[in-house]
Design an enzyme around this catalytic site. Structure first.
Site, mmCIF file in Angstrom:
data_model
loop_
_atom_site.group_PDB
_atom_site.id
_atom_site.type_symbol
_atom_site.label_atom_id
_atom_site.label_comp_id
_atom_site.label_asym_id
_atom_site.label_seq_id
_atom_site.Cartn_x
_atom_site.Cartn_y
_atom_site.Cartn_z
ATOM 1 C CG HIS A 36 6.017 9.138 3.842
ATOM 2 N ND1 HIS A 36 7.476 9.076 3.232
ATOM 3 C CD2 HIS A 36 5.629 7.594 3.288
ATOM 4 C CE1 HIS A 36 7.635 7.906 2.626
ATOM 5 N NE2 HIS A 36 6.923 7.109 2.733
ATOM 6 C CE1 TYR A 87 -3.316 2.213 5.726
ATOM 7 C CE2 TYR A 87 -3.109 2.245 8.067
ATOM 8 C CZ TYR A 87 -3.636 2.555 6.669
ATOM 9 O OH TYR A 87 -4.967 3.290 6.870
ATOM 10 C CG HIS A 123 5.615 -1.359 -0.729
ATOM 11 N ND1 HIS A 123 6.054 -1.797 0.777
ATOM 12 C CD2 HIS A 123 5.767 -0.101 -0.668
ATOM 13 C CE1 HIS A 123 6.445 -0.841 1.392
ATOM 14 N NE2 HIS A 123 6.239 0.387 0.537
HETATM 15 C C1 HEM Z 1 7.189 4.604 -5.048
HETATM 16 C C2 HEM Z 1 6.616 4.300 -3.679
HETATM 17 C C3 HEM Z 1 7.181 3.744 -2.731
HETATM 18 C C4 HEM Z 1 8.474 3.464 -2.337
HETATM 19 C C5 HEM Z 1 9.681 3.578 -3.074
HETATM 20 C C6 HEM Z 1 8.596 2.997 -1.107
HETATM 21 C C7 HEM Z 1 9.828 2.455 -0.400
HETATM 22 C C8 HEM Z 1 9.652 2.013 1.026
HETATM 23 C C9 HEM Z 1 10.969 1.735 1.918
HETATM 24 C C10 HEM Z 1 12.387 1.679 1.016
HETATM 25 C C11 HEM Z 1 10.595 1.375 2.777
HETATM 26 C C12 HEM Z 1 11.479 1.060 4.109
HETATM 27 C C13 HEM Z 1 11.737 -0.518 4.164
HETATM 28 C C14 HEM Z 1 12.508 -0.941 5.181
HETATM 29 O O1 HEM Z 1 13.692 -0.571 5.566
HETATM 30 O O2 HEM Z 1 11.820 -1.776 6.176
HETATM 31 C C15 HEM Z 1 9.250 1.598 3.083
HETATM 32 C C16 HEM Z 1 8.483 1.185 4.107
HETATM 33 C C17 HEM Z 1 7.180 1.337 4.316
HETATM 34 N N1 HEM Z 1 6.314 1.596 3.204
HETATM 35 FE FE1 HEM Z 1 6.609 2.283 1.282
HETATM 36 N N2 HEM Z 1 7.207 2.819 -0.507
HETATM 37 C C18 HEM Z 1 6.356 3.366 -1.490
HETATM 38 C C19 HEM Z 1 5.079 3.311 -1.468
HETATM 39 C C20 HEM Z 1 4.267 2.971 -0.341
HETATM 40 C C21 HEM Z 1 2.870 2.850 -0.221
HETATM 41 C C22 HEM Z 1 1.875 3.174 -1.395
HETATM 42 C C23 HEM Z 1 2.623 2.188 0.847
HETATM 43 C C24 HEM Z 1 1.070 1.888 1.238
HETATM 44 C C25 HEM Z 1 0.557 2.045 2.351
HETATM 45 C C26 HEM Z 1 3.774 2.063 1.520
HETATM 46 C C27 HEM Z 1 3.905 1.624 3.260
HETATM 47 C C28 HEM Z 1 4.894 1.493 3.647
HETATM 48 C C29 HEM Z 1 5.207 1.008 4.975
HETATM 49 C C30 HEM Z 1 3.977 0.741 5.996
HETATM 50 C C31 HEM Z 1 6.276 1.186 5.344
HETATM 51 C C32 HEM Z 1 6.980 0.652 6.568
HETATM 52 C C33 HEM Z 1 7.398 1.929 7.545
HETATM 53 C C34 HEM Z 1 8.102 1.303 8.685
HETATM 54 O O3 HEM Z 1 8.875 0.447 8.951
HETATM 55 O O4 HEM Z 1 8.032 2.073 9.832
HETATM 56 N N3 HEM Z 1 4.730 2.431 0.919
HETATM 57 N N4 HEM Z 1 8.775 1.757 1.809
#
Ligand code: HEM
Length: 632
Positions: A157, A379, A382
């Protein structure tokens, strides 16, 4: 035996094409790396040889795996005037003010995928159900805890998020697997595809976060975001009396980035707000004539550098727990001559001897800095998230170093979003930190994708709940395909790795091979990147795949060496003498925790790093100097 067979010397035609474009010297280096890869040797070499391998590989990736997307049309500006991190990431590159700012293009590490498979081939929900969905929670043992899991979300983030389109897509689950999917269909916004003026890369996507390591996760990604989090008094950021983030009238936390937050993530944001405010207080004491703006700017520089340092020489070292990587990460920050030399004489001897931090000039290897589509894809972690968060009772009177007893197991869903914030304010910072320290996070492997994320309330950019929930496992498969990220085998070839030629090259697990055949038949080229990364046999000590690691090898260095504030301006004129001293004296997350909670780690942490499970053994003493250690 393989050594003597003809196929051992064969090179895949796609690799030959890449090599044909290399200089003679680079081609030679490639053949050395390729031979070592075919023998599966580099991670078993003594530390110094392992470092040499990584050095050669990183050099090749810097030459052949950095592709710019979009125009280069920023303005020159006065670097003396902008000797601080701006709100939107502008004015960091020494001669182009826009490079790395909010809303610039994601770069690439390889051309967009050339495969002809469709977006729904095979259907993302089928891949998610048959290969990703968690059957039984698999954890990471003692190596990596829930602080480590939250830490990487904290970093994501800071660095990356794709701008979405206003158009929606709907994925409908095929009938034959309908009963095993939590949702029959779900809607989400497409990734916004933006035309570029460049001839090689005609289309790309935009990063809504600033890709620099600038702490935007707590400071915001633009002027408006920055104003929300500041108090405009003594340089401080907003924080409540109980040391947690403040909230708006809707219950959404007030911080630099609040999208898809959960309690563990906002805990780290709060910790680093405390750190920022403590730096401000120290600066005010030493430089009483500094006004609010000066205190804020200097404290941001210092706090961002502390975050980058903790990630480099603490978090990554726990993620890739081998002597070679410990040496590699310390080399990035301190160089071969080590901390003592650098503290005494400064970064005077170039990247190998005194590290990347403090280089005279930033280095971008001819390609303006950005983070890349492929970096986002590797990366996707999840699976680190468990099903429940285990809350410990820290008031119990257990003897020192015994795990505090379990008080409650809270479903992760209840720890996310606004409800998670409410729960966190009841639990409090100390109890939450100690609890997360004692819980192992999930392993990055197939069949370990958290079930609760397959029916997830997703947030918009302001942290508000969206009406449409998502099956994240299926969505992630779709996202990589939609963004033209190469599938697993093409990805490996483009990264100059030996491709797989049969499922058995990927894994020894027969159950997995059977499931892969069920989804992809015998077509190994169809294998999705995310599935391949999670199925790959892991190097001993590595919590991630080798394929993902080679992207890290390139980008982890780049985040430091391309940034003016970690190179030309990493000095006492820019940071202040006391500010630089603060960064130089902070080595680990434990140091940061100790500063704000002097008793916590003494009482509850037995291990060496705050990112390993806190009741585990500390690292054993090793009297052999790091660089002289044999293979592990
Ligand atoms: C409770 C914890 C978390 C929630 C609720 C969450 C939720 C999400 C959601 C909703 C998205 C956007 C999906 C999309 O529309 O493509 C996302 C993207 C992403 N998350 Fe998480 N996430 C969590 C934790 C993590 C963790 C621990 C990582 C570890 C590296 C991570 C890495 C990413 C990455 C790399 C993306 C892609 C960003 C992008 O498309 O530019 N997230 N996450």
């Amino acid at each position: 035996m393989a050594f003597f067979s003809l196929s051992f010397f064969k090179i895949h035609p796609q690799l030959s094409k890449i090599v044909a474009k290399m200089t003679f010297f680079d081609a030679l280096l490639f053949y050395i790396v390729h031979l070592v890869d075919k023998l599966d040797l580099w991670h078993r070499l003594p530390v110094l040889l392992g470092l040499a391998y990584m050095g050669i590989r990183r050099h090749l990736h810097q030459r052949y795996n950095l592709l710019h997307v979009g125009e280069i049309n920023g303005q020159k500006y006065d670097t003396e005037e902008f000797c601080y991190r701006t709100a939107d990431g502008k004015c960091n590159h020494p001669s182009d003010d826009t490079v790395g700012s909010q809303g610039t293009f994601f770069g690439r590490n390889m051309p967009p995928s050339s495969s002809a498979y469709g977006l729904l081939d095979p259907h993302p929900t089928v891949v998610a159900t048959k290969l990703l969905a968690r059957k039984k929670y698999i954890d990471n043992g003692k190596q990596f805890n829930m602080i480590a899991c939250s830490w990487i979300q904290f970093m994501i983030h800071d660095w990356i998020d794709h701008l979405e389109d206003t158009k929606q897509v709907e994925l409908t689950v095929p009938e034959d697997i309908g009963s095993s999917c939590p949702m029959k269909s779900f809607k989400f916004f497409k990734t916004k595809r933006v035309p570029t003026a460049s001839l090689d890369m005609k289309i790309g996507s935009l990063n809504t976060r600033t890709p620099w390591w600038d702490g935007s996760v707590i400071y915001g990604n633009n002027d408006e975001g920055m104003r929300r989090v500041r108090t405009f008094k003594d340089g401080h950021l907003r924080i409540t009396r109980d040391g947690l983030l403040d909230h708006d009238e809707k219950g959404i936390p007030i911080s630099g980035d609040v999208r898809n937050c959960w309690a563990g993530f906002s805990l780290l944001q709060a910790l680093f707000v405390k750190e920022h405010n403590a730096v401000c207080d120290m600066l005010k004491e030493n430089y009483p004539d500094f006004d609010d703006e000066k205190l804020y700017r200097h404290a941001r520089l210092v706090t961002s550098a502390v975050i980058a340092k903790v990630h480099t020489i603490d978090w990554t070292v726990e993620l890739l727990k081998t002597d070679t990587l410990l040496a590699g990460m310390r080399l990035n920050w301190y160089g071969l001559l080590g901390k003592k030399f650098k503290d005494l004489f400064g970064p005077i001897l170039g990247p190998i001897l005194t590290g990347l931090v403090g280089l005279k000039k930033p280095r971008d290897h001819g390609v303006p800095y950005s983070l890349t589509e492929e970096f986002v894809s590797v990366y996707r972690m999840h699976c680190l998230l468990p099903d429940e968060l285990i809350i410990r009772d820290i008031k119990s009177t257990e003897p020192e170093y015994e795990s505090p007893p379990i008080q409650e197991e809270v479903p992760m869903k209840e720890m996310a979003g606004k409800e998670g914030e409410r729960r966190l304010s009841k639990i409090g910072m100390e109890q939450m930190m100690v609890s997360m320290g004692h819980q192992s996070c999930g392993a990055l492997t197939l069949w370990n994708y958290p079930s609760w994320m397959r029916d997830l309330v997703v947030h918009d950019i302001n942290g508000e709940d969206r009406p449409n929930r998502a099956d994240m496992a299926a969505l992630e498969i779709y996202r990589d395909r939609e963004r033209g990220v190469a599938r697993y085998n093409e990805f490996r070839r483009n990264l100059l790795m030996v491709p797989i030629s049969k499922w058995e090259d990927l894994t020894d697990d027969e159950e997995i091979i059977k499931a892969l055949r069920e989804v992809y038949g015998d077509d190994i080229e169809k294998l999705d990147l995310l599935v391949g990364l999670h199925a790959e046999k892991k190097i001993k000590g590595f919590a991630i795949s080798e394929t993902a690691f080679f992207i890290f090898l390139l980008i982890a260095s780049r985040r430091l060496e391309a940034d003016r504030f970690f190179t030309t301006n990493f000095n006492s004129q820019t940071y202040t003498e006391k500010g630089l001293e603060w960064v130089n004296k902070t080595e680990t997350l434990k140091d940061v925790i100790d500063r704000h909670f002097p008793d916590m780690t003494r009482k509850w942490m037995r291990c060496s790093s705050a990112f390993s499970v806190w009741d585990s053994e500390p690292n054993p003493k090793n009297y052999i100097p790091l660089y002289l250690r044999p293979a592990t």
